[in-house]
Write a protein that holds these residues in place. Structure first.
Motif, PDB file in Angstrom:
ATOM      1  N   TYR A 147       0.823  -1.217   0.000  1.00 36.71           N
ATOM      2  CA  TYR A 147       0.000   0.000   0.000  1.00 36.71           C
ATOM      3  C   TYR A 147       0.854   1.263   0.000  1.00 36.71           C
ATOM      4  O   TYR A 147       0.639   2.179  -0.802  1.00 36.71           O
ATOM      5  CB  TYR A 147      -0.925  -0.025   1.221  1.00 36.71           C
ATOM      6  CG  TYR A 147      -1.797   1.198   1.350  1.00 36.71           C
ATOM      7  CD1 TYR A 147      -2.981   1.309   0.645  1.00 36.71           C
ATOM      8  CD2 TYR A 147      -1.431   2.248   2.182  1.00 36.71           C
ATOM      9  CE1 TYR A 147      -3.793   2.430   0.755  1.00 36.71           C
ATOM     10  CE2 TYR A 147      -2.231   3.370   2.304  1.00 36.71           C
ATOM     11  CZ  TYR A 147      -3.409   3.450   1.597  1.00 36.71           C
ATOM     12  OH  TYR A 147      -4.193   4.572   1.712  1.00 36.71           O
ATOM     13  N   VAL A 148       1.830   1.316   0.904  1.00 35.72           N
ATOM     14  CA  VAL A 148       2.666   2.518   1.026  1.00 35.72           C
ATOM     15  C   VAL A 148       3.452   2.758  -0.256  1.00 35.72           C
ATOM     16  O   VAL A 148       3.561   3.891  -0.737  1.00 35.72           O
ATOM     17  CB  VAL A 148       3.610   2.392   2.235  1.00 35.72           C
ATOM     18  CG1 VAL A 148       4.553   3.591   2.314  1.00 35.72           C
ATOM     19  CG2 VAL A 148       2.820   2.270   3.526  1.00 35.72           C
ATOM     20  N   VAL A 151       1.179   4.221  -2.971  1.00 38.71           N
ATOM     21  CA  VAL A 151       0.881   5.635  -2.733  1.00 38.71           C
ATOM     22  C   VAL A 151       2.088   6.502  -3.088  1.00 38.71           C
ATOM     23  O   VAL A 151       1.955   7.550  -3.731  1.00 38.71           O
ATOM     24  CB  VAL A 151       0.459   5.854  -1.269  1.00 38.71           C
ATOM     25  CG1 VAL A 151       0.349   7.348  -0.956  1.00 38.71           C
ATOM     26  CG2 VAL A 151      -0.873   5.171  -0.989  1.00 38.71           C
ATOM     27  N   LEU A 169      -5.297   8.967  -3.063  1.00 34.04           N
ATOM     28  CA  LEU A 169      -5.767   8.176  -1.929  1.00 34.04           C
ATOM     29  C   LEU A 169      -7.133   7.557  -2.215  1.00 34.04           C
ATOM     30  O   LEU A 169      -7.402   6.426  -1.811  1.00 34.04           O
ATOM     31  CB  LEU A 169      -5.829   9.046  -0.672  1.00 34.04           C
ATOM     32  CG  LEU A 169      -4.487   9.587  -0.167  1.00 34.04           C
ATOM     33  CD1 LEU A 169      -4.684  10.458   1.071  1.00 34.04           C
ATOM     34  CD2 LEU A 169      -3.527   8.449   0.147  1.00 34.04           C
ATOM     35  N   ASP A 173      -7.619   3.337  -2.276  1.00 37.62           N
ATOM     36  CA  ASP A 173      -8.377   2.698  -1.198  1.00 37.62           C
ATOM     37  C   ASP A 173      -9.664   2.008  -1.648  1.00 37.62           C
ATOM     38  O   ASP A 173     -10.311   1.341  -0.839  1.00 37.62           O
ATOM     39  CB  ASP A 173      -8.740   3.754  -0.135  1.00 37.62           C
ATOM     40  CG  ASP A 173      -7.534   4.186   0.679  1.00 37.62           C
ATOM     41  OD1 ASP A 173      -6.636   3.356   0.886  1.00 37.62           O
ATOM     42  OD2 ASP A 173      -7.483   5.362   1.105  1.00 37.62           O
ATOM     43  N   LEU A 230      -7.262   6.593   7.885  1.00 33.95           N
ATOM     44  CA  LEU A 230      -6.080   6.184   7.128  1.00 33.95           C
ATOM     45  C   LEU A 230      -5.645   7.272   6.151  1.00 33.95           C
ATOM     46  O   LEU A 230      -4.447   7.523   5.973  1.00 33.95           O
ATOM     47  CB  LEU A 230      -6.382   4.888   6.370  1.00 33.95           C
ATOM     48  CG  LEU A 230      -5.226   4.275   5.567  1.00 33.95           C
ATOM     49  CD1 LEU A 230      -4.081   3.894   6.496  1.00 33.95           C
ATOM     50  CD2 LEU A 230      -5.700   3.053   4.795  1.00 33.95           C
ATOM     51  N   SER A 231      -6.596   7.958   5.532  1.00 31.11           N
ATOM     52  CA  SER A 231      -6.265   9.017   4.570  1.00 31.11           C
ATOM     53  C   SER A 231      -5.602  10.201   5.271  1.00 31.11           C
ATOM     54  O   SER A 231      -4.701  10.829   4.713  1.00 31.11           O
ATOM     55  CB  SER A 231      -7.533   9.472   3.837  1.00 31.11           C
ATOM     56  OG  SER A 231      -8.097   8.422   3.082  1.00 31.11           O
ATOM     57  N   ASP A 234      -2.096   9.126   5.820  1.00 28.69           N
ATOM     58  CA  ASP A 234      -1.359   9.089   4.556  1.00 28.69           C
ATOM     59  C   ASP A 234      -0.996  10.490   4.085  1.00 28.69           C
ATOM     60  O   ASP A 234       0.117  10.731   3.599  1.00 28.69           O
ATOM     61  CB  ASP A 234      -2.183   8.372   3.480  1.00 28.69           C
ATOM     62  CG  ASP A 234      -2.296   6.888   3.735  1.00 28.69           C
ATOM     63  OD1 ASP A 234      -1.433   6.347   4.456  1.00 28.69           O
ATOM     64  OD2 ASP A 234      -3.239   6.265   3.223  1.00 28.69           O
ATOM     65  N   GLU A 235      -1.944  11.414   4.208  1.00 36.83           N
ATOM     66  CA  GLU A 235      -1.664  12.800   3.810  1.00 36.83           C
ATOM     67  C   GLU A 235      -0.538  13.377   4.659  1.00 36.83           C
ATOM     68  O   GLU A 235       0.354  14.069   4.137  1.00 36.83           O
ATOM     69  CB  GLU A 235      -2.931  13.646   3.949  1.00 36.83           C
ATOM     70  CG  GLU A 235      -2.762  15.104   3.558  1.00 36.83           C
ATOM     71  CD  GLU A 235      -2.178  15.957   4.675  1.00 36.83           C
ATOM     72  OE1 GLU A 235      -1.343  16.830   4.368  1.00 36.83           O
ATOM     73  OE2 GLU A 235      -2.545  15.751   5.850  1.00 36.83           O
ATOM     74  N   ALA A 237       1.857  11.745   6.139  1.00 42.78           N
ATOM     75  CA  ALA A 237       3.123  11.103   5.763  1.00 42.78           C
ATOM     76  C   ALA A 237       3.661  11.667   4.455  1.00 42.78           C
ATOM     77  O   ALA A 237       4.858  11.977   4.337  1.00 42.78           O
ATOM     78  CB  ALA A 237       2.928   9.593   5.658  1.00 42.78           C
ATOM     79  N   LEU A 238       2.786  11.812   3.451  1.00 41.94           N
ATOM     80  CA  LEU A 238       3.226  12.341   2.159  1.00 41.94           C
ATOM     81  C   LEU A 238       3.684  13.790   2.273  1.00 41.94           C
ATOM     82  O   LEU A 238       4.696  14.185   1.683  1.00 41.94           O
ATOM     83  CB  LEU A 238       2.104  12.228   1.130  1.00 41.94           C
ATOM     84  CG  LEU A 238       1.749  10.813   0.661  1.00 41.94           C
ATOM     85  CD1 LEU A 238       0.508  10.834  -0.205  1.00 41.94           C
ATOM     86  CD2 LEU A 238       2.916  10.194  -0.095  1.00 41.94           C
ATOM     87  N   GLY A 244       3.246  15.726  -0.668  1.00 43.14           N
ATOM     88  CA  GLY A 244       1.822  15.952  -0.495  1.00 43.14           C
ATOM     89  C   GLY A 244       1.451  17.409  -0.677  1.00 43.14           C
ATOM     90  O   GLY A 244       1.740  18.015  -1.706  1.00 43.14           O
TER      91      GLY A 244
END
Length: 302
Positions: A147-148, A151, A169, A173, A230-231, A234-235, A237-238, A244
């Motif tokens: 997954y990572v 993305v 994202l 997903d 999760l989003s 993820d945002e 992290a990016l 991001g």
């Protein structure tokens, strides 16, 4: 005692008194089950407060999140409650706008993935055959990648930005939603009420949108809450990695970007503790609400 009074007395003795559980509606049942989860109730209040602050306060706050208004890395003070960042921008203003951006990304990405997943899951489960095989093979192909990694690769291909992150994202997903909906459709398709509608000559759109889809909403709603959390992660992290939301637009992720510096980690906690704490509160609150929804919508729960 006359006959009329006697009959009234006998009827009153034989009358069955319904318990609250038997007399309440479906929505009242869900509300009652949800209220049993104290952490979920606290999470709802916390999430409502955070959303209200992030949406309303920036319109009245005196500082622009992209404007230099103080000295570099100024400590918290009466004028700047959370201090300033490395180039003198007000941290509280950036935190408020960043929370709004992160919530927007989480909700919109979950919306995109849910809509795509529900549509493809309905089509795959209801029609079956070649259509089902094609959709499920595409789903398996996407889910086979880490997954990572998926993305990160998608974020490196497209130009970084708010709507790009939401698009990435949302499209990463959807396979989980599609598989969930397909499984429910396959089960519901063999149920008696769907078969009776088929025998009565109801069109396919009626079967899909009146018989099957309403009975699939509950598990999809629970799954969507986990996608929102999760989003948001993820945002963050990016944006932390610079792939991001781009500066000067603030987000909780790019506010944490400076925390990779050891001097900031040890000597300037106002630059990274508030955004990190808001991310934790948002994700934990949304997960608690999702757990409570799962139990409240469970038909086997009392």
């Amino acid at each position: 005692m006359n006959r009329k009074q006697y009959m009234k007395e006998q009827i009153s003795k034989e009358k069955v008194v319904l318990s609250p559980q038997e007399s309440e509606t479906y929505l009242q049942t869900i509300r009652r089950r949800f209220k049993r989860h104290k952490l979920a109730m606290v999470s709802c209040i916390l999430l409502a407060v955070l959303v209200l602050i992030a949406v309303v306060v920036p319109f009245f706050y005196p500082y622009d999140p992209a404007e230099t208004v103080g000295t570099f890395s100024q400590a918290p003070s009466i004028k700047h409650w959370l201090g300033t960042d490395q180039i003198g921008r007000d941290q509280l203003s950036r935190l408020l706008h960043g929370t709004r951006i992160s919530l927007l990304v989480g909700i919109m990405a979950a919306g995109v993935s849910t809509v795509v997943g529900v549509v493809l899951g309905l089509i795959s489960g209801f029609f079956g055959g070649v259509v089902d095989m094609i959709i499920m093979r595409i789903t398996d192909a996407i889910m086979s990648f880490p997954y990572v990694l998926l993305v990160l690769v998608a974020a490196s291909i497209f130009e970084p930005g708010l709507w790009t992150i939401i698009f990435i994202l949302g499209l990463v997903d959807w396979p989980g939603v599609a598989r969930l909906v397909r499984g429910n459709v396959l089960s519901l398709r063999e149920s008696n009420f769907v078969k009776s509608s088929q025998l009565s000559g109801m069109p396919r759109r009626y079967l899909l949108f009146s018989d099957i889809l309403p009975n699939t909403i509950a598990p999809v709603l629970v799954y969507a809450t986990s996608v929102v959390a999760l989003s948001i992660l993820d945002e963050a992290a990016l944006s932390f990695l610079g792939m991001g939301i781009q500066l000067p637009t603030p987000s909780l992720g790019n506010m944490l970007n400076g925390a990779e510096n050891l001097s900031i980690l040890t000597g300037k906690p106002w630059l990274w503790v508030p955004p990190g704490l808001v991310i934790i509160l948002l994700v934990v609150a949304i997960n608690f609400i999702g757990d409570a929804l799962r139990d409240a919508l469970d038909p086997t729960s009392t």
